[in-house]
Design a protein around this motif. Structure first.
Motif, PDB file in Angstrom:
ATOM      1  N   GLY A  12       0.776  -1.227   0.000  1.00 50.13           N
ATOM      2  CA  GLY A  12       0.000   0.000   0.000  1.00 50.13           C
ATOM      3  C   GLY A  12       0.812   1.283   0.000  1.00 50.13           C
ATOM      4  N   VAL A  13       2.137   1.192   0.064  1.00 50.40           N
ATOM      5  CA  VAL A  13       2.960   2.401   0.008  1.00 50.40           C
ATOM      6  C   VAL A  13       2.997   2.870  -1.441  1.00 50.40           C
ATOM      7  N   PRO A  14       2.566   4.107  -1.717  1.00 50.78           N
ATOM      8  CA  PRO A  14       2.639   4.611  -3.087  1.00 50.78           C
ATOM      9  C   PRO A  14       4.080   4.523  -3.611  1.00 50.78           C
ATOM     10  N   ALA A  18       7.641   5.667  -1.846  1.00 53.66           N
ATOM     11  CA  ALA A  18       8.666   4.695  -1.431  1.00 53.66           C
ATOM     12  C   ALA A  18      10.022   5.050  -2.024  1.00 53.66           C
ATOM     13  N   SER A  34       3.075   2.229   5.084  1.00 56.52           N
ATOM     14  CA  SER A  34       2.034   3.193   4.738  1.00 56.52           C
ATOM     15  C   SER A  34       1.156   3.487   5.949  1.00 56.52           C
ATOM     16  N   SER A  35       0.723   4.730   6.075  1.00 61.20           N
ATOM     17  CA  SER A  35      -0.245   5.094   7.114  1.00 61.20           C
ATOM     18  C   SER A  35      -1.639   4.694   6.650  1.00 61.20           C
ATOM     19  N   ARG A  43      -6.660   6.284   3.660  1.00 54.28           N
ATOM     20  CA  ARG A  43      -5.231   6.490   3.397  1.00 54.28           C
ATOM     21  C   ARG A  43      -4.892   7.941   3.063  1.00 54.28           C
ATOM     22  N   GLU A  97      -1.196  11.327   1.264  1.00 59.02           N
ATOM     23  CA  GLU A  97      -0.917   9.949   1.612  1.00 59.02           C
ATOM     24  C   GLU A  97       0.356  10.033   2.443  1.00 59.02           C
ATOM     25  N   ALA A  99       3.617   7.941   4.565  1.00 59.46           N
ATOM     26  CA  ALA A  99       4.392   6.724   4.788  1.00 59.46           C
ATOM     27  C   ALA A  99       5.558   7.085   5.689  1.00 59.46           C
ATOM     28  N   CYS A 125       6.083  14.852  -3.444  1.00 59.11           N
ATOM     29  CA  CYS A 125       6.547  14.075  -2.295  1.00 59.11           C
ATOM     30  C   CYS A 125       7.568  14.887  -1.518  1.00 59.11           C
TER      31      CYS A 125
END
Length: 145
Positions: A12-14, A18, A34-35, A43, A97, A99, A125
């Motif tokens: 689930g981590v984009p 990552a 991932s949160s 998410r 999102e 992480a 990011c």
């Protein structure tokens, strides 16, 4: 980007987040998680940061959670620095999102916590806060994303 043989990226981590987090941390192996909201499984989050850590609020249900050991060090006077307040993307939006990259020491313990956010609006990011962990054991931190 330096990839360590022991790196682990959770489900689930984009992908963009990552890759960004791997490039933002030192050459130690990392676990990237991932949160995910414990209340509704959402998410997407609003995130507060200060010099002591980060707290996230689900944009779906409003549930709040501290990231890693942030709650242990969340202090009122830490809100008086330039790094304190809601996280915003350079585009001005505030939904992300999230992480966390946990940098691991040779014994597998967490040495650094790095919070990365990916803007829902434009995909930007960024690392919004990171901090060193100077105690052990640290296994509990890996589930506090």
């Amino acid at each position: 980007m330096l990839v360590h043989a022991d790196d682990q990226v959770g489900e689930g981590v984009p992908a963009e987040l990552a890759v960004f987090l791997r490039g933002a941390v030192d050459d130690r192996p990392v676990r990237v998680a991932s949160s995910i909201c414990g209340g509704c499984g959402g998410r997407v989050f609003f995130v507060l940061v200060n010099d002591c850590g980060a707290e996230r609020e689900c944009s779906g249900c409003g549930s709040r959670a501290f990231i890693a050991d942030s709650e242990d060090y969340w202090e009122e006077d830490s809100w008086e620095t330039e790094r304190s307040g809601p996280a915003y993307c350079p585009c001005g939006k505030d939904k992300f999102e999230a992480a966390v990259a946990f940098s691991l020491g040779g014994d597998g313990s967490v040495r650094w916590v790095t919070v990365g956010l990916r803007c829902i609006a434009d995909g930007f990011c960024g690392v919004y806060i990171d901090w060193e962990i100077g105690y052990g054991p640290t296994d509990h931190l890996l589930t506090m994303v």
